[in-house]
Design a protein around this motif. Structure first.
Motif, PDB file in Angstrom:
ATOM      1  N   TRP A 118       0.817  -1.214   0.000  1.00 59.99           N
ATOM      2  CA  TRP A 118       0.000   0.000   0.000  1.00 59.99           C
ATOM      3  C   TRP A 118       0.854   1.270   0.000  1.00 59.99           C
ATOM      4  N   ASP A 119       2.127   1.147  -0.304  1.00 58.79           N
ATOM      5  CA  ASP A 119       3.049   2.286  -0.237  1.00 58.79           C
ATOM      6  C   ASP A 119       2.609   3.498  -1.052  1.00 58.79           C
ATOM      7  N   ASN A 120       2.103   3.281  -2.237  1.00 63.54           N
ATOM      8  CA  ASN A 120       1.771   4.399  -3.123  1.00 63.54           C
ATOM      9  C   ASN A 120       0.271   4.612  -3.274  1.00 63.54           C
ATOM     10  N   ARG A 121      -0.480   4.267  -2.241  1.00 58.49           N
ATOM     11  CA  ARG A 121      -1.930   4.406  -2.301  1.00 58.49           C
ATOM     12  C   ARG A 121      -2.398   5.422  -1.264  1.00 58.49           C
ATOM     13  N   GLY A 122      -3.688   5.740  -1.324  1.00 58.94           N
ATOM     14  CA  GLY A 122      -4.223   6.785  -0.447  1.00 58.94           C
ATOM     15  C   GLY A 122      -4.343   6.385   1.005  1.00 58.94           C
ATOM     16  N   LEU A 123      -4.380   5.083   1.278  1.00 53.58           N
ATOM     17  CA  LEU A 123      -4.430   4.592   2.651  1.00 53.58           C
ATOM     18  C   LEU A 123      -3.081   4.004   3.029  1.00 53.58           C
TER      19      LEU A 123
ATOM     20  N   LEU B  38      -1.177   1.421   6.154  1.00 52.32           N
ATOM     21  CA  LEU B  38      -1.359   0.494   7.270  1.00 52.32           C
ATOM     22  C   LEU B  38      -0.365   0.871   8.355  1.00 52.32           C
ATOM     23  N   VAL B  39      -0.877   1.175   9.549  1.00 50.31           N
ATOM     24  CA  VAL B  39      -0.008   1.630  10.633  1.00 50.31           C
ATOM     25  C   VAL B  39      -0.225   0.776  11.880  1.00 50.31           C
ATOM     26  N   CYS B  40       0.807   0.717  12.703  1.00 51.50           N
ATOM     27  CA  CYS B  40       0.739   0.018  13.989  1.00 51.50           C
ATOM     28  C   CYS B  40       0.593   1.050  15.089  1.00 51.50           C
ATOM     29  N   LEU B  41      -0.482   0.953  15.866  1.00 48.25           N
ATOM     30  CA  LEU B  41      -0.761   1.879  16.957  1.00 48.25           C
ATOM     31  C   LEU B  41      -0.659   1.155  18.286  1.00 48.25           C
ATOM     32  N   ALA B  42      -0.960   1.856  19.359  1.00 50.62           N
ATOM     33  CA  ALA B  42      -0.854   1.264  20.687  1.00 50.62           C
ATOM     34  C   ALA B  42      -1.776   0.062  20.869  1.00 50.62           C
ATOM     35  N   SER B  43      -2.978   0.121  20.301  1.00 50.47           N
ATOM     36  CA  SER B  43      -3.945  -0.957  20.519  1.00 50.47           C
ATOM     37  C   SER B  43      -4.029  -1.936  19.354  1.00 50.47           C
ATOM     38  N   GLY B  44      -3.245  -1.727  18.309  1.00 51.18           N
ATOM     39  CA  GLY B  44      -3.289  -2.667  17.198  1.00 51.18           C
ATOM     40  C   GLY B  44      -2.968  -2.007  15.861  1.00 51.18           C
ATOM     41  N   TRP B  45      -3.343  -2.695  14.789  1.00 44.06           N
ATOM     42  CA  TRP B  45      -3.076  -2.234  13.427  1.00 44.06           C
ATOM     43  C   TRP B  45      -4.356  -1.725  12.775  1.00 44.06           C
ATOM     44  N   ARG B  46      -4.215  -0.713  11.898  1.00 43.98           N
ATOM     45  CA  ARG B  46      -5.370  -0.216  11.169  1.00 43.98           C
ATOM     46  C   ARG B  46      -4.926   0.492   9.892  1.00 43.98           C
ATOM     47  N   PHE B  47      -5.866   0.589   8.960  1.00 43.88           N
ATOM     48  CA  PHE B  47      -5.675   1.417   7.774  1.00 43.88           C
ATOM     49  C   PHE B  47      -6.183   2.814   8.092  1.00 43.88           C
ATOM     50  N   GLN B  48      -5.465   3.832   7.610  1.00 46.79           N
ATOM     51  CA  GLN B  48      -5.912   5.206   7.782  1.00 46.79           C
ATOM     52  C   GLN B  48      -5.479   6.028   6.574  1.00 46.79           C
ATOM     53  N   SER B  49      -6.140   7.154   6.389  1.00 46.62           N
ATOM     54  CA  SER B  49      -5.780   8.025   5.271  1.00 46.62           C
ATOM     55  C   SER B  49      -4.395   8.621   5.506  1.00 46.62           C
ATOM     56  N   ARG B  50      -3.675   8.855   4.434  1.00 46.28           N
ATOM     57  CA  ARG B  50      -2.348   9.454   4.563  1.00 46.28           C
ATOM     58  C   ARG B  50      -2.475  10.927   4.943  1.00 46.28           C
ATOM     59  N   PRO B  51      -1.556  11.421   5.771  1.00 49.45           N
ATOM     60  CA  PRO B  51      -1.655  12.806   6.256  1.00 49.45           C
ATOM     61  C   PRO B  51      -1.812  13.838   5.161  1.00 49.45           C
ATOM     62  N   GLU B  52      -1.116  13.657   4.017  1.00 49.82           N
ATOM     63  CA  GLU B  52      -1.177  14.672   2.967  1.00 49.82           C
ATOM     64  C   GLU B  52      -2.535  14.727   2.270  1.00 49.82           C
TER      65      GLU B  52
END
Length: 218
Positions: free
Chosen positions: A50-55, A57-71
């Motif tokens: 997903w490197d060059n896509r709009g979402l 995948l990140v690892c947070l304190a409670s688990g993993w999720r997809f989120q929109s890129r900051p830009e």
């Protein structure tokens, strides 16, 4: 099950999840057939895919999720033009003290700030899910000890407390916290009402995301 199928199952589960998924929860998808190490490897492969896509995948304190890129968030915010909740400097200062000095008592916070802390500030942070009582100091009156929660880290897009800016790199903890808060999504469209002139917290982005470090299986 081959690797491609396992990745597709993980990808689908993460995209459909309402909250971050821990490794323990993702292992349930495969009835324990995949180890945590294998799951981490598959998640890393998904991140690269997903490197060059709009979402992302990140690892947070409670688990993993997809989120929109900051830009891309400024564009998504146009879909939700409502005024985001704001937090006064007093609230951010109190939260910064807890984040950097935890666990702390209300007396500790008042000594650092040099003023009496209004009970409404503590309640506002508790209602927001950013702080909680984790114990009591064994001294006169047994004052409550406050610490940040996993929600605190998730809302700032952080995996652990050590991801906070080091104190020596900023002029004051509240300035570092305010800067992070301005970049962080709010997990719900509603929130505590703000004082005038406070720093805003941007509205939540679809599938997006201060607490103690994440568990080792996250």
């Amino acid at each position: 099950m081959n690797t491609a199928d396992a990745r597709r199952i993980l990808e689908t589960a993460l995209l459909c999840a309402q909250e971050p998924l821990s490794l323990r929860e993702m292992a349930v998808l495969f009835e324990g057939a995949l180890s945590y190490d294998t799951l981490r490897r598959l998640l890393t492969e998904l991140q690269r895919a997903w490197d060059n896509r709009g979402l992302e995948l990140v690892c947070l304190a409670s688990g993993w999720r997809f989120q929109s890129r900051p830009e891309l968030r400024p564009f998504l915010e146009r879909l939700h033009p409502e005024k985001p909740p704001k937090y006064s400097r007093a609230v951010l200062e109190t939260l910064a003290i807890i984040a950097y000095r935890q666990p702390v008592t209300r007396g500790d916070m008042e000594e650092i700030r040099g003023v009496t802390i209004n009970s409404a500030i503590i309640k506002q942070l508790e209602d927001r899910g950013w702080i909680e009582v984790i114990g009591y100091r064994e001294t006169v009156g047994r004052p409550a000890l406050f610490a940040t929660t996993r929600t605190f880290l998730d809302d700032l897009g952080l995996a652990a407390l050590d991801a906070l800016p080091p104190l020596e790199a900023v002029s004051a903890p509240v300035d570092a916290l305010a800067a992070l808060t301005l970049q962080a999504p709010s997990p719900s469209p509603t929130g505590p009402h703000a004082d005038e002139g406070a720093a805003p917290v941007p509205p939540n982005m679809p599938n997006e995301g201060l607490q103690r470090p994440a568990e080792s299986e996250t």
